[in-house]
Design an enzyme around this catalytic site. Structure first.
Site, PDB file in Angstrom:
ATOM      1  N   ARG A  85       0.809  -1.223   0.000  1.00  0.00           N
ATOM      2  CA  ARG A  85       0.000   0.000   0.000  1.00  0.00           C
ATOM      3  C   ARG A  85       0.845   1.278   0.000  1.00  0.00           C
ATOM      4  O   ARG A  85       0.369   2.343   0.384  1.00  0.00           O
ATOM      5  CB  ARG A  85      -0.998   0.016   1.162  1.00  0.00           C
ATOM      6  CG  ARG A  85      -2.004  -1.121   1.114  1.00  0.00           C
ATOM      7  CD  ARG A  85      -3.060  -0.986   2.208  1.00  0.00           C
ATOM      8  NE  ARG A  85      -4.043  -2.041   2.098  1.00  0.00           N
ATOM      9  CZ  ARG A  85      -3.937  -3.226   2.687  1.00  0.00           C
ATOM     10  NH1 ARG A  85      -2.864  -3.492   3.420  1.00  0.00           N
ATOM     11  NH2 ARG A  85      -4.864  -4.134   2.544  1.00  0.00           N
TER      12      ARG A  85
ATOM     13  N   LYS B 102       2.648  11.382 -10.601  1.00  0.00           N
ATOM     14  CA  LYS B 102       1.701  10.592 -11.386  1.00  0.00           C
ATOM     15  C   LYS B 102       2.415   9.344 -11.883  1.00  0.00           C
ATOM     16  O   LYS B 102       3.380   9.427 -12.640  1.00  0.00           O
ATOM     17  CB  LYS B 102       1.187  11.397 -12.580  1.00  0.00           C
ATOM     18  CG  LYS B 102       0.041  12.316 -12.281  1.00  0.00           C
ATOM     19  CD  LYS B 102      -0.303  13.098 -13.537  1.00  0.00           C
ATOM     20  CE  LYS B 102      -1.760  12.977 -13.875  1.00  0.00           C
ATOM     21  NZ  LYS B 102      -2.108  13.745 -15.087  1.00  0.00           N
TER      22      LYS B 102
ATOM     23  N   GLU C 114       8.234  18.065 -24.317  1.00  0.00           N
ATOM     24  CA  GLU C 114       7.685  18.452 -23.017  1.00  0.00           C
ATOM     25  C   GLU C 114       8.340  19.735 -22.503  1.00  0.00           C
ATOM     26  O   GLU C 114       7.722  20.498 -21.762  1.00  0.00           O
ATOM     27  CB  GLU C 114       7.865  17.316 -22.001  1.00  0.00           C
ATOM     28  CG  GLU C 114       7.087  16.038 -22.329  1.00  0.00           C
ATOM     29  CD  GLU C 114       5.606  16.119 -21.997  1.00  0.00           C
ATOM     30  OE1 GLU C 114       5.113  17.211 -21.658  1.00  0.00           O
ATOM     31  OE2 GLU C 114       4.931  15.076 -22.081  1.00  0.00           O
TER      32      GLU C 114
ATOM     33  N   LYS D  30       6.662  22.601 -13.891  1.00  0.00           N
ATOM     34  CA  LYS D  30       5.948  21.422 -13.408  1.00  0.00           C
ATOM     35  C   LYS D  30       5.789  21.484 -11.886  1.00  0.00           C
ATOM     36  O   LYS D  30       4.712  21.208 -11.349  1.00  0.00           O
ATOM     37  CB  LYS D  30       6.719  20.156 -13.805  1.00  0.00           C
ATOM     38  CG  LYS D  30       6.047  18.833 -13.429  1.00  0.00           C
ATOM     39  CD  LYS D  30       4.863  18.533 -14.311  1.00  0.00           C
ATOM     40  CE  LYS D  30       4.213  17.183 -13.984  1.00  0.00           C
ATOM     41  NZ  LYS D  30       4.910  16.055 -14.620  1.00  0.00           N
TER      42      LYS D  30
ATOM     43  N   GLU E 273      -4.704  16.942  -9.649  1.00  0.00           N
ATOM     44  CA  GLU E 273      -5.387  17.328 -10.883  1.00  0.00           C
ATOM     45  C   GLU E 273      -6.875  17.576 -10.676  1.00  0.00           C
ATOM     46  O   GLU E 273      -7.741  17.058 -11.378  1.00  0.00           O
ATOM     47  CB  GLU E 273      -5.169  16.278 -11.988  1.00  0.00           C
ATOM     48  CG  GLU E 273      -5.394  16.839 -13.373  1.00  0.00           C
ATOM     49  CD  GLU E 273      -4.906  15.917 -14.487  1.00  0.00           C
ATOM     50  OE1 GLU E 273      -5.652  15.743 -15.451  1.00  0.00           O
ATOM     51  OE2 GLU E 273      -3.791  15.385 -14.383  1.00  0.00           O
TER      52      GLU E 273
ATOM     53  N   ARG F 289      -3.737  21.602 -12.589  1.00  0.00           N
ATOM     54  CA  ARG F 289      -2.769  20.635 -13.107  1.00  0.00           C
ATOM     55  C   ARG F 289      -3.146  20.108 -14.489  1.00  0.00           C
ATOM     56  O   ARG F 289      -2.284  19.648 -15.244  1.00  0.00           O
ATOM     57  CB  ARG F 289      -2.596  19.478 -12.120  1.00  0.00           C
ATOM     58  CG  ARG F 289      -1.518  18.494 -12.549  1.00  0.00           C
ATOM     59  CD  ARG F 289      -1.117  17.539 -11.442  1.00  0.00           C
ATOM     60  NE  ARG F 289      -0.122  16.596 -11.930  1.00  0.00           N
ATOM     61  CZ  ARG F 289       0.622  15.811 -11.157  1.00  0.00           C
ATOM     62  NH1 ARG F 289       0.489  15.875  -9.849  1.00  0.00           N
ATOM     63  NH2 ARG F 289       1.502  14.984 -11.674  1.00  0.00           N
TER      64      ARG F 289
ATOM     65  N   ASN G 254      -1.586  18.848 -19.564  1.00  0.00           N
ATOM     66  CA  ASN G 254      -2.010  17.910 -20.605  1.00  0.00           C
ATOM     67  C   ASN G 254      -2.090  18.556 -21.987  1.00  0.00           C
ATOM     68  O   ASN G 254      -2.647  17.950 -22.915  1.00  0.00           O
ATOM     69  CB  ASN G 254      -3.376  17.316 -20.251  1.00  0.00           C
ATOM     70  CG  ASN G 254      -3.307  16.397 -19.047  1.00  0.00           C
ATOM     71  OD1 ASN G 254      -2.350  15.653 -18.873  1.00  0.00           O
ATOM     72  ND2 ASN G 254      -4.318  16.470 -18.194  1.00  0.00           N
TER      73      ASN G 254
ATOM     74  N   HIS H  24      -1.906  16.403 -25.114  1.00  0.00           N
ATOM     75  CA  HIS H  24      -1.954  14.996 -24.717  1.00  0.00           C
ATOM     76  C   HIS H  24      -3.243  14.291 -25.115  1.00  0.00           C
ATOM     77  O   HIS H  24      -3.263  13.062 -25.211  1.00  0.00           O
ATOM     78  CB  HIS H  24      -1.736  14.866 -23.211  1.00  0.00           C
ATOM     79  CG  HIS H  24      -0.303  15.063 -22.797  1.00  0.00           C
ATOM     80  ND1 HIS H  24       0.375  16.234 -23.057  1.00  0.00           N
ATOM     81  CD2 HIS H  24       0.575  14.254 -22.151  1.00  0.00           C
ATOM     82  CE1 HIS H  24       1.618  16.126 -22.579  1.00  0.00           C
ATOM     83  NE2 HIS H  24       1.761  14.943 -22.048  1.00  0.00           N
TER      84      HIS H  24
ATOM     85  N   HIS I 269      -1.995  11.058 -26.763  1.00  0.00           N
ATOM     86  CA  HIS I 269      -2.185   9.727 -26.181  1.00  0.00           C
ATOM     87  C   HIS I 269      -2.954   8.817 -27.130  1.00  0.00           C
ATOM     88  O   HIS I 269      -2.664   7.612 -27.233  1.00  0.00           O
ATOM     89  CB  HIS I 269      -2.923   9.837 -24.845  1.00  0.00           C
ATOM     90  CG  HIS I 269      -2.038  10.236 -23.708  1.00  0.00           C
ATOM     91  ND1 HIS I 269      -2.529  10.533 -22.449  1.00  0.00           N
ATOM     92  CD2 HIS I 269      -0.690  10.369 -23.617  1.00  0.00           C
ATOM     93  CE1 HIS I 269      -1.529  10.840 -21.651  1.00  0.00           C
ATOM     94  NE2 HIS I 269      -0.405  10.752 -22.335  1.00  0.00           N
TER      95      HIS I 269
ATOM     96  N   HIS J 226       6.537   9.151 -27.490  1.00  0.00           N
ATOM     97  CA  HIS J 226       5.592   9.974 -26.737  1.00  0.00           C
ATOM     98  C   HIS J 226       5.718  11.449 -27.119  1.00  0.00           C
ATOM     99  O   HIS J 226       4.715  12.117 -27.418  1.00  0.00           O
ATOM    100  CB  HIS J 226       5.832   9.803 -25.237  1.00  0.00           C
ATOM    101  CG  HIS J 226       4.987  10.690 -24.379  1.00  0.00           C
ATOM    102  ND1 HIS J 226       3.632  10.500 -24.209  1.00  0.00           N
ATOM    103  CD2 HIS J 226       5.295  11.799 -23.663  1.00  0.00           C
ATOM    104  CE1 HIS J 226       3.138  11.434 -23.416  1.00  0.00           C
ATOM    105  NE2 HIS J 226       4.137  12.241 -23.068  1.00  0.00           N
TER     106      HIS J 226
END
Length: 366
Positions: free
Chosen positions: A123, A144, A186, A228, A238, A242, A246, A249, A253, A266
């Site tokens: 956990r 993330k 990026e 960032k 997010e 935040r 994206n 993206h 994606h 990417h």
């Protein structure tokens, strides 16, 4: 050596950027209280491991740490449930406990996977990001972590912040030119969403960045990480701001998914997505320079600015329907309003994005 902090209260952590940091990793581990009594697991890949793993393991052992290591195939294919299970198995076999740590030595794929292992194992245990690509200056910061599902990228994941990010610029010198350009996508993104003067600086220094000039690269990565860190410090999970990270993206994606996580890197997919976002921004009232500057700077960094003609736009749109940002026939979309400024549009129509995909096939190279 440059240093900055991701300010998250008790979960705050530093980002160290400089040359030779990998050789000094043990001292940073000691500084941040990583356990020498419990084993740690270093996760790397077949490209990075042979270059940097032996020295890192030796330095850690000499300092009294107990590292075990796992080397995985490189590429997005390793961000899968099957590979995730294999890393958990290795962690169990190595005897990792609640005081252990997972160390990600590699690019964004390794960082995402190792971070999700750390988030899920017992956990949640500690982990350290040691990025070895330019692209990972984005993915290694912010907590993330995720793996892919065959239908959607990063659909299985968590928020799990690292103890630190140790960014050794020397590891970037062996990157192939295509990976260098992909990583710069990026960097450009962070300027486009936050800092127009940084975009202008990239415009004038793209050749130095592509040539891996240490001073230019150190400055650019520090600026990108600063953006960032600023965004994540204000919105860790997010819930609002935040989402601006994206930019590009939504399309990007989907392109990666349709390409089978291989044909487009990417950063290349995100570059095409950012040109698409700039087109939409201008349609919605942004100045024409948003499109022109976005396209020019990305091209200067060696990135694609058009969608390959063989891509099936219906398949790309279908992939978007599985994106986390798609809800009830509309999608959350990051739209540029000026260079250095974007807004979050929560009601972007599928039809508008579909038209943009077709327009991206008609783009001319710069």
């Amino acid at each position: 050596m440059r240093e900055l902090t991701v300010d998250l209260g008790e979960r705050s952590y530093p980002i160290y950027i400089g040359e030779g940091l990998l050789r000094e990793a043990a001292s940073y581990f000691e500084k941040h209280g990583l356990s020498k009594k419990s084993p740690m697991l270093i996760v790397t890949d077949e490209h990075v491991g042979p270059r940097y793993l032996p020295a890192l393991e030796a330095a850690l052992r000499e300092a009294g740490f107990q590292p075990a290591a796992l080397t995985l195939p490189s590429g997005e294919g390793s961000k899968s449930l099957a590979v995730f299970e294999s890393v958990i198995t290795t962690a169990l076999q190595a005897g990792l406990d609640r005081d252990s740590a997972v160390v990600a030595l590699g690019g964004g794929v390794v960082g995402d996977l190792a971070g999700y292992v750390a988030a899920a194992y017992m956990r949640g245990i500690r982990f350290v990001q040691i990025p070895t690509t330019i692209l990972a200056h984005d993915s290694s910061v912010g907590g993330k972590v995720a793996i892919n599902h065959p239908l959607a990228k990063n659909m299985i994941g968590a928020f799990h912040q690292p103890e630190m990010v140790l960014y050794d610029l020397e590891t970037l010198q062996t990157l192939p030119p295509r990976d260098v350009s992909a990583g710069l996508a990026e960097v450009v993104k962070h300027g486009l969403i936050w800092d127009a003067s940084f975009v202008d600086w990239i415009d004038g220094n793209a050749d130095k960045l592509r040539a891996l000039d240490p001073e230019a690269l150190g400055y650019a990565l520090h600026k990108g990480c600063s953006v960032k860190a600023a965004v994540v410090s204000q919105d860790e999970r997010e819930n609002g701001l935040r989402a601006i990270l994206n930019l590009g993206h939504t399309i990007g994606h989907a392109l990666e998914a349709v390409a089978g996580y291989g044909e487009l890197l990417h950063g290349e997919a995100i570059s095409i997505g950012m040109v698409g976002a700039a087109r939409i921004g201008v349609e919605l009232g942004a100045p024409q320079e948003v499109y022109e500057v976005t396209k020019r700077v990305l091209a200067k960094c060696g990135l694609p600015v058009r969608l390959p003609s063989h891509f099936d736009t219906d398949a790309v749109m279908d992939a978007m329907m599985h994106d986390k940002k798609f809800r009830e026939g509309r999608m959350v979309y990051i739209v540029p309003t000026a260079i250095g400024r974007v807004e979050i549009d929560k009601h972007m129509s599928v039809e508008r994005v579909g038209r943009t995909l077709e327009q991206l096939k008609e783009e001319t190279e710069v």
